[in-house]
Scaffold this active site. Structure first.
Site, mmCIF file in Angstrom:
data_model
loop_
_atom_site.group_PDB
_atom_site.id
_atom_site.type_symbol
_atom_site.label_atom_id
_atom_site.label_comp_id
_atom_site.label_asym_id
_atom_site.label_seq_id
_atom_site.Cartn_x
_atom_site.Cartn_y
_atom_site.Cartn_z
ATOM 1 N N ARG A 185 86.775 -18.419 -109.420
ATOM 2 C CA ARG A 185 86.591 -17.027 -108.968
ATOM 3 C C ARG A 185 86.463 -16.062 -110.161
ATOM 4 N NH1 ARG A 185 85.880 -19.927 -105.640
ATOM 5 N NH2 ARG A 185 86.621 -20.002 -103.491
ATOM 6 N N SER B 90 88.754 -12.136 -98.212
ATOM 7 C CA SER B 90 90.058 -12.255 -98.864
ATOM 8 C C SER B 90 90.266 -11.075 -99.801
ATOM 9 C CB SER B 90 90.135 -13.559 -99.649
ATOM 10 O OG SER B 90 89.977 -14.661 -98.793
ATOM 11 N N GLU C 251 90.675 -9.184 -105.090
ATOM 12 C CA GLU C 251 89.378 -9.842 -105.243
ATOM 13 C C GLU C 251 88.216 -8.844 -105.218
ATOM 14 O OE1 GLU C 251 87.048 -13.438 -102.985
ATOM 15 O OE2 GLU C 251 89.165 -13.726 -103.467
#
Length: 345
Positions: A164, A242, A339
């Site tokens: 990520r 998320s 995120e």
């Protein structure tokens, strides 16, 4: 290029954000690069926006210009009996591209079905899901680096992908014009599945190759069950997926947590990824939680998602996010990292 005043709540999946000073809509790469070069020269504050699925904007954006990436298109660059190389414009819908690849029997992205947003945004945080990441299939990217007047085609290695994450989140500034992917021809079958959730859901063995359409259908159903597929009929999908990344910690640190907490081994054998959703629920935030009087809440389906329950302000979204961070840090000693991009706060 259009400069009409529009609230960014209408261009983002979280549906919050004020009206910027102007919006420059770029339907091809040249318009995109020209706009960026002009803005860099002027030192004007701007943000690049495409699908709007991973961004939370503040209400006061009077000094912000938005560069809206709307270039679309999928082009086969080369192919042989085993592989196909596909070039996709930055503004193209990610899930439309995944659906196209599955329909054409090209494997390697099927487990990333249903992820909202645009193709050009996927390299920024090395988007992934159910055991696949875009860095598995990206070969090169056309990129205009900040301060440059010409784009350059860079190999995937230039962007330093990790879980990520990429160099684009840590100092490498510029714009993505298109992304190139190398996909496999496996006669309608997937690459081996690295997700126990998918194989268990389909009653298959871990590591199995499964029909592409079956994998896509399963992923969309699994994501929808968590409110992670954008749908007008699902209020839990009014968010940005998320809200926090799953923390990566040392194996030694992970031994401090109860055995029932989800954890996944990382390529670095000294590290494991742990469930942010578990940390949140076990810090006192059940699914559906909201601060009294707030229109922001945790999804009823997935503790990792913060949702707009209708008319929430960006301040309410951030207030809930900060409260979750504080309680998780106090209870578990873990700092949750947001995120989405948080712009204007």
């Amino acid at each position: 290029m259009s400069n009409a005043p529009v609230s960014l709540s209408t261009l983002t999946t979280m549906q919050v954000g004020g009206v910027p000073s102007r919006i420059i809509s770029c339907g091809n790469t040249q318009q995109l690069y020209d706009a960026a070069i002009e803005l860099w020269r002027s030192d004007e504050k701007f943000h690049v926006l495409a699908g709007g699925s991973n961004t939370v904007f503040a209400e006061d954006l009077a000094d912000l210009t938005i560069v809206h990436v709307t270039n679309r298109g999928v082009e086969i660059v080369s192919e042989d009996a085993q592989f196909v190389v596909v070039r996709v414009q930055a503004g193209h819908s990610w899930d439309e591209f995944v659906a196209w690849s599955v329909a054409n029997d090209y494997a390697g992205m099927e487990a990333m079905s249903g992820i909202p947003g645009s193709v050009g945004a996927t390299p920024v945080q090395n988007v992934g899901g159910y055991g696949q990441e875009v860095s598995d299939v990206i070969t090169q990217i056309e990129f205009l680096e900040k301060g440059s007047v010409a784009s350059v085609v860079r190999p995937a290695s230039y962007f330093e992908f990790s879980y990520r994450d990429s160099a684009l989140k840590h100092g490498l500034e510029g714009l993505v014009g298109w992304v190139e992917f190398k996909l496999q021809k496996l006669a309608g079958m997937s690459v081996p599945m690295k997700s126990g959730q998918i194989t268990e859901y389909l009653g298959a063995q871990y590591g199995s190759a499964l029909p592409l359409e079956q994998v896509r259908k399963a992923v969309l159903e699994l994501r929808a069950s968590k409110g992670m597929v954008i749908s007008e009929s699902d209020p839990d999908s009014v968010g940005c997926g998320s809200f926090f990344t799953n923390p990566v910690i040392s194996v030694e640190k992970s031994l401090e947590f109860p055995e029932e907490m989800q954890r996944w081994r990382m390529p670095n054998e000294d590290q494991v990824k742990i469930s942010a959703g578990w940390l949140i629920e076990n810090a006192g935030f059940p699914k559906g939680y909201s601060i009294p009087g707030s229109k922001a809440g945790i999804s009823n389906k997935h503790a990792l998602a913060i949702t707009n329950r209708g008319g929430a302000s960006s301040a309410e979204i951030l207030e809930l996010a900060r409260l979750i961070q504080e309680r998780v840090a106090a209870r578990w000693g873990i700092n949750l990292i947001p995120e989405p991009n948080l712009i204007g706060f």
